[in-house]
Design an enzyme around this catalytic site. Sequence first.
Site, PDB file in Angstrom:
ATOM      1  N   ASP A 360      16.833 -47.470 -42.351  1.00  0.00           N
ATOM      2  CA  ASP A 360      16.496 -47.659 -43.753  1.00  0.00           C
ATOM      3  C   ASP A 360      17.771 -47.638 -44.606  1.00  0.00           C
ATOM      4  O   ASP A 360      18.882 -47.820 -44.099  1.00  0.00           O
ATOM      5  CB  ASP A 360      15.481 -46.589 -44.191  1.00  0.00           C
ATOM      6  CG  ASP A 360      14.579 -47.067 -45.316  1.00  0.00           C
ATOM      7  OD1 ASP A 360      15.030 -47.051 -46.475  1.00  0.00           O
ATOM      8  OD2 ASP A 360      13.428 -47.468 -45.045  1.00  0.00           O
ATOM      9  N   ASP A 470      12.606 -54.482 -49.796  1.00  0.00           N
ATOM     10  CA  ASP A 470      12.214 -53.587 -50.879  1.00  0.00           C
ATOM     11  C   ASP A 470      12.549 -54.196 -52.239  1.00  0.00           C
ATOM     12  O   ASP A 470      13.329 -55.156 -52.348  1.00  0.00           O
ATOM     13  CB  ASP A 470      12.920 -52.236 -50.725  1.00  0.00           C
ATOM     14  CG  ASP A 470      12.101 -51.078 -51.262  1.00  0.00           C
ATOM     15  OD1 ASP A 470      11.166 -51.328 -52.048  1.00  0.00           O
ATOM     16  OD2 ASP A 470      12.394 -49.918 -50.911  1.00  0.00           O
ATOM     17  N   CYS A 511       7.808 -54.474 -49.554  1.00  0.00           N
ATOM     18  CA  CYS A 511       7.808 -53.156 -50.174  1.00  0.00           C
ATOM     19  C   CYS A 511       8.349 -53.307 -51.586  1.00  0.00           C
ATOM     20  O   CYS A 511       9.253 -54.112 -51.824  1.00  0.00           O
ATOM     21  CB  CYS A 511       8.665 -52.173 -49.373  1.00  0.00           C
ATOM     22  SG  CYS A 511       8.773 -50.525 -50.108  1.00  0.00           S
ATOM     23  N   ASP A 533       5.007 -45.173 -51.321  1.00  0.00           N
ATOM     24  CA  ASP A 533       6.052 -44.255 -50.883  1.00  0.00           C
ATOM     25  C   ASP A 533       5.501 -42.857 -50.634  1.00  0.00           C
ATOM     26  O   ASP A 533       6.189 -42.016 -50.042  1.00  0.00           O
ATOM     27  CB  ASP A 533       7.162 -44.170 -51.935  1.00  0.00           C
ATOM     28  CG  ASP A 533       8.089 -45.372 -51.893  1.00  0.00           C
ATOM     29  OD1 ASP A 533       8.068 -46.103 -50.889  1.00  0.00           O
ATOM     30  OD2 ASP A 533       8.830 -45.591 -52.869  1.00  0.00           O
TER      31      ASP A 533
END
Length: 768
Positions: A360, A470, A511, A533
Amino acid sequence: MITKTEHGEFHLHTKETSYLFRVLPTGHLEHLYYGRRVTTQTRNLALRSKLTHAYGTTVAYDTTPEFSLDVLPLEFSGFGKGDFRHPAIMMTQGNSLLTTDFRYISSEIVPKPSAGWLPLAQNAPTLVVTLQDAVIGAQLLLYYTVYEESDVITRRCALVNTGNSDLQVNSLYSVMVDFMPSDYCLTTLTGTWGQELNRHTQPVTAGTMTVESLTGLSSNRANPYICLHEPHCTEQSGVCYGVNLLYSGNFQAGVQVSPLGFVRLFHGLHPSTLPLTLATGERFDAPEAALSVSHSGFTGLSHHWHDFVNESVLPAHFRYAPRPVLLNSWEAQYFQVSEARAISLSQTAATLGIELFVVDDGWFGKRHDDTSSLGDWTVNHKKLPHGLSGLATRMKDMPLGIWVEPEMISTDSDLYRAHPTWVIQSLGRKPSFGRNQLVLDLTQQEVRTYMIDVLTTLLTEAPITYVKWDCNRPLTDVTAPQGFYHRYVLGLYEVLTVLTNRFPDVLWEGCASGGNRFDLGMLSFMPQIWLSDCTDARERLRMQSAATLAYPLSCFTAHVSDSPCHQTLRQIPLQDRFHVAAFGVLGYELDVTALTNEERKQVTAQVRFYQQYREVFQYGRFYRLSTNDKTIWQVVSENQSTSIVGFFVDRVTPQMPPDCIRMAGLKPDALYRVTAMRHPLPLRVFGSLIYRFVPKNIKIDGVAHKTLNRVMNLQTEAQQFVAYGDILMYAGFKPKQSSAGAGYDQQTRLLLDSSSRLYLVQEVTEET
């Protein structure tokens, strides 16, 4: 599936529904019916409006005094000709507000034409109805596409300037449907970060009710899905209509009740997304909206949506494809990425049966926190000295995934220093920051080219099989030419089209700070989306229940994270966290190297169980059996031979009443074995009750107690029996008695706050 009769009626039929409308003598379109499939005639006189005199002070459309647009159920309505309800279109020309009056000129039935944005399934028949406003010089094309097997009809419209002067489009909704006066309720899904998808139901009363997004994203404030339904609609009964927008930006959806009780449903681009100027010959396509109706309650409607998304929305390469079980590094290390740590996490994950490791945030640029480096998508070689490719090699057989946030930029980045004009900005104003970052302007071609090139390089140079995309802030500081918000979304879709076509085997996960862009537009490119989240299993029960109203389990990811949860500090046992996450695309997001031996055994067994029944969990028919104080979910395999029931308790009270679980979706005459899946109960949950099983001289939380807690666990109750499907569905089964505070043995169903059970249901041939 689509017919036009000699009397000017259009009949659209899916497997279980019918949608009917006709051309009025004036050229307007009268909505006749949408609901359970019916037998139609060439002229459905029973469904046509019968106007014999004017209603009060309504305005007559022409010399026929009783004919007023304001008292008719319509398919599409303009502005200024006597229909005073919410218009589907508003236009201006120069400084003049235009009266709009679109009337029928032609129609045709064709294979579904592409709108040029989303890679939807193209194998569906489409009715194209052309309307014209000869005074303005404009044509409106209404598209109706029938997805027969999933009982969904999509609608969209396109406006063409056929006149000699520019036209400014101020609003243009994708769908508008009028229903006859009746009592309805509206269910919406609203929320915020970490609290996505709160299900709200309220009566539809006089006036207008809307949900909308003005963030530039579809937003977590209001999901684009809405449901109009009868007041007493349940999971199994009642008529309900759902509408969703295949779009990822600003939208507005709502219902309006007229003074005479007509209910108008509308959905489409938020007017703030426009205005847009059309020159002579230019065309504007509104996004596509999807409609479905069920007479079998919310569950029946959900099944329509699940089939539609799985069969026609998700990228073709991933439709009904198994999703891997992954380990995401975020909550295990946050920004402190290192090669040694990544290898340790991935190797441990591999021993547990986990199939994919995701690095990540923190692997690129000078990214040590959230203040820098977005835009600099090059590997930080101090953290990963051998790069992503070297990391993948050292992880051996474990596939590699990465996190990126390509739409964003840090002012402390090489990209910003080189191209400060690439950000969305309002000249003369200081920019507003969200998570210490700004947004790249995807309406600029050079920005889109850069984004495509840098991600192409990443995915070419390393064997990356998964990308989590994201987007951690909304759009602000917009001072730009017309239609900026819409052009931003189209720019994003252009980038995603190129990348997903160039790397068709990469699993893309959407995301946006969790569910801030959870919509059908993104699902057209990315087969799964990070729902929130917040990974607290108790909160996820609510969110996942609400999500399944319109979205299948295959399209949202659910992670088993640490306890206490990093977002709520709530402590929930490992097995109960898994039970919630299993109803979706399973992942883990915790430090697996810190697990105890007993916890490693549990995770190994969890992954093995999920893999064995992965197809059922991800693509089985889903039922919300209860969403009250006890949540009960069920998934059933396509052939109805295997089912899994999840039973979840929120809060435990003394003397809890006995439970009876009524299943759904089974074969009535088939025999099934029901098995309660057992899992460990840590000794610490018993407190001083542990003295019923061990000597009293062991001190609670002392060394001996902690040692026992690591090496010894009690098991949840055993329960297994055989019953026919009709018994399980119509009468239900009774789990073992839960603890009443007065006694406990190993046959007692011990329930704690936020605890759960899974029941495996398998078809058998004998009563053994």
